[in-house]
Design an enzyme around this catalytic site. Structure first.
Site, mmCIF file in Angstrom:
data_model
loop_
_atom_site.group_PDB
_atom_site.id
_atom_site.type_symbol
_atom_site.label_atom_id
_atom_site.label_comp_id
_atom_site.label_asym_id
_atom_site.label_seq_id
_atom_site.Cartn_x
_atom_site.Cartn_y
_atom_site.Cartn_z
ATOM 1 N N ARG A 173 40.237 39.732 47.224
ATOM 2 C CA ARG A 173 39.045 40.395 47.733
ATOM 3 C C ARG A 173 37.835 39.506 47.488
ATOM 4 N NH1 ARG A 173 38.251 46.421 45.823
ATOM 5 N NH2 ARG A 173 37.436 45.394 43.983
ATOM 6 N N THR A 219 31.776 41.317 49.031
ATOM 7 C CA THR A 219 31.980 42.296 50.102
ATOM 8 C C THR A 219 33.216 43.166 49.889
ATOM 9 O OG1 THR A 219 33.376 40.761 51.337
ATOM 10 C CG2 THR A 219 30.996 40.653 51.744
ATOM 11 N N ASP A 273 40.417 45.113 36.426
ATOM 12 C CA ASP A 273 40.960 44.126 37.365
ATOM 13 C C ASP A 273 42.394 43.806 36.964
ATOM 14 O OD1 ASP A 273 41.704 41.532 38.501
ATOM 15 O OD2 ASP A 273 39.652 41.491 39.232
ATOM 16 N N ASP A 308 43.421 40.038 36.538
ATOM 17 C CA ASP A 308 42.871 39.438 35.312
ATOM 18 C C ASP A 308 43.599 39.951 34.072
ATOM 19 O OD1 ASP A 308 41.053 37.868 36.610
ATOM 20 O OD2 ASP A 308 39.365 39.230 36.354
HETATM 21 C C1 PRP Z 1 43.422 43.349 43.677
HETATM 22 C C2 PRP Z 1 44.704 44.143 43.788
HETATM 23 C C3 PRP Z 1 44.827 44.364 45.269
HETATM 24 C C4 PRP Z 1 43.396 44.493 45.702
HETATM 25 C C5 PRP Z 1 43.078 45.951 45.966
HETATM 26 O O1 PRP Z 1 43.617 42.025 43.994
HETATM 27 O O2 PRP Z 1 45.801 43.508 43.203
HETATM 28 O O3 PRP Z 1 45.470 43.312 45.949
HETATM 29 O O4 PRP Z 1 42.590 44.019 44.611
HETATM 30 O O5 PRP Z 1 41.781 46.089 46.439
HETATM 31 P P1 PRP Z 1 41.472 46.599 47.913
HETATM 32 O O6 PRP Z 1 42.324 47.822 48.121
HETATM 33 O O7 PRP Z 1 40.015 46.914 47.861
HETATM 34 O O8 PRP Z 1 41.797 45.515 48.874
HETATM 35 P P2 PRP Z 1 42.429 40.948 43.826
HETATM 36 O O9 PRP Z 1 41.600 40.894 45.057
HETATM 37 O O10 PRP Z 1 41.695 41.246 42.561
HETATM 38 O O11 PRP Z 1 43.213 39.589 43.750
HETATM 39 P P3 PRP Z 1 44.153 39.005 42.582
HETATM 40 O O12 PRP Z 1 45.389 39.871 42.521
HETATM 41 O O13 PRP Z 1 44.431 37.620 43.029
HETATM 42 O O14 PRP Z 1 43.381 39.052 41.283
HETATM 43 N N1 URA Z 2 41.429 45.567 42.251
HETATM 44 C C1 URA Z 2 41.696 45.752 40.937
HETATM 45 O O1 URA Z 2 42.401 44.943 40.318
HETATM 46 N N2 URA Z 2 41.157 46.812 40.329
HETATM 47 C C2 URA Z 2 40.386 47.720 40.961
HETATM 48 O O2 URA Z 2 39.932 48.699 40.335
HETATM 49 C C3 URA Z 2 40.140 47.513 42.326
HETATM 50 C C4 URA Z 2 40.676 46.437 42.949
#
Ligand code: PRP
Ligand code: URA
Length: 215
Positions: A110, A114, A206, A209
């Site tokens: 994400r 945004t 997150d 993370d």
């Molecule tokens: C997180 C999670 C989803 C997404 C959900 O990934 O693992 O893929 O956010 O959010 P959304 O429903 O608003 O799209 P992130 O973007 O943090 O990436 P990462 O797993 O690489 O940390």
């Molecule tokens: N992605 C995450 O990892 N946590 C949230 O709460 C939303 C999006």
């Protein structure tokens, strides 16, 4: 048995005591990443059994040491689809039950400002459309990442798609239902809402993370 949520008929909620116990430990901000990762995989494994309940099967004959027995096998290869990064931490749990499954990796993050999804990787088995696909990602927040992942799978010809998440926000469920009304969603919990930074409240922070220790 998971039950359909009264307000979200397309979502099965897994209120099993063991799943809820583990999820509660994961939500705790003091839980360290090694335990967080271990619990996520354990919950994924517990959910995988129920998620596989409606997979298509075919009858086969097998020769036992005594006679021919009528048996059952999965009709087509199942593809597990982790959304990178966080979905990777559900793979051991799923592959323990589906050791012969194929894996399609979809990389989406994400945008921090945004919250819109950015796709950076997609590698799918060539015959993915032949069998069911199960998308795994612990978090369903705005739904942007999940909608995009399911778009990619449908463009590849998939018609039997389910999604398994740990924590879902109502906003994400609604977005996914609008874009893909045929999709079945499995969730360990449906939380209250998103905050102004598009994080799930109360959520668990997150997920990527916390899994990989990158905060
Ligand atoms: C997180 C999670 C989803 C997404 C959900 O990934 O693992 O893929 O956010 O959010 P959304 O429903 O608003 O799209 P992130 O973007 O943090 O990436 P990462 O797993 O690489 O940390
Ligand atoms: N992605 C995450 O990892 N946590 C949230 O709460 C939303 C999006």
């Amino acid at each position: 048995m998971p039950s359909s949520h009264p307000a979200f008929a397309n979502v099965k909620v897994y209120d099993h005591p063991l799943i809820q116990h583990k999820l509660t430990i994961m939500r705790d901000k003091r839980t360290r990443h090694e335990q967080f990762r271990q619990l996520l995989n354990q919950i994924a494994g517990l959910m995988a059994y129920e998620v596989s309940r409606n997979l298509p099967v075919r009858a086969v004959d097998v020769e036992t040491p005594v006679a021919i027995a009528r048996g059952t096998q999965l009709a087509a290869p199942t593809t597990i689809v982790p959304i990178l990064r966080a979905g990777l931490a559900m793979m051991d749990g799923f592959l323990a039950l589906f050791p012969e499954a194929h894996v399609a990796h979809i990389g989406i993050y994400r945008d921090e400002k945004t919250a819109k999804p950015v796709t950076y990787y997609a590698k799918m088995p060539p015959d993915i459309a032949r069998g069911p696909a199960i998308v795994v990602d612990p978090m369903l927040a705005t739904g942007g990442s999940a909608v995009h992942a399911v778009d990619l799978l449908k463009n590849a010809g998939c018609t039997d798609i389910q999604m398994v998440v740990l924590v879902a926000a109502p906003e994400g469920i609604n977005a996914l239902r609008k874009a893909h009304p045929d999709l079945r969603i499995h969730a360990a919990a449906i939380d209250e809402r998103l905050n102004e930074r598009f994080y799930i409240v109360p959520g668990l922070g997150d997920a990527g993370d916390r899994i990989f220790g990158t905060a």
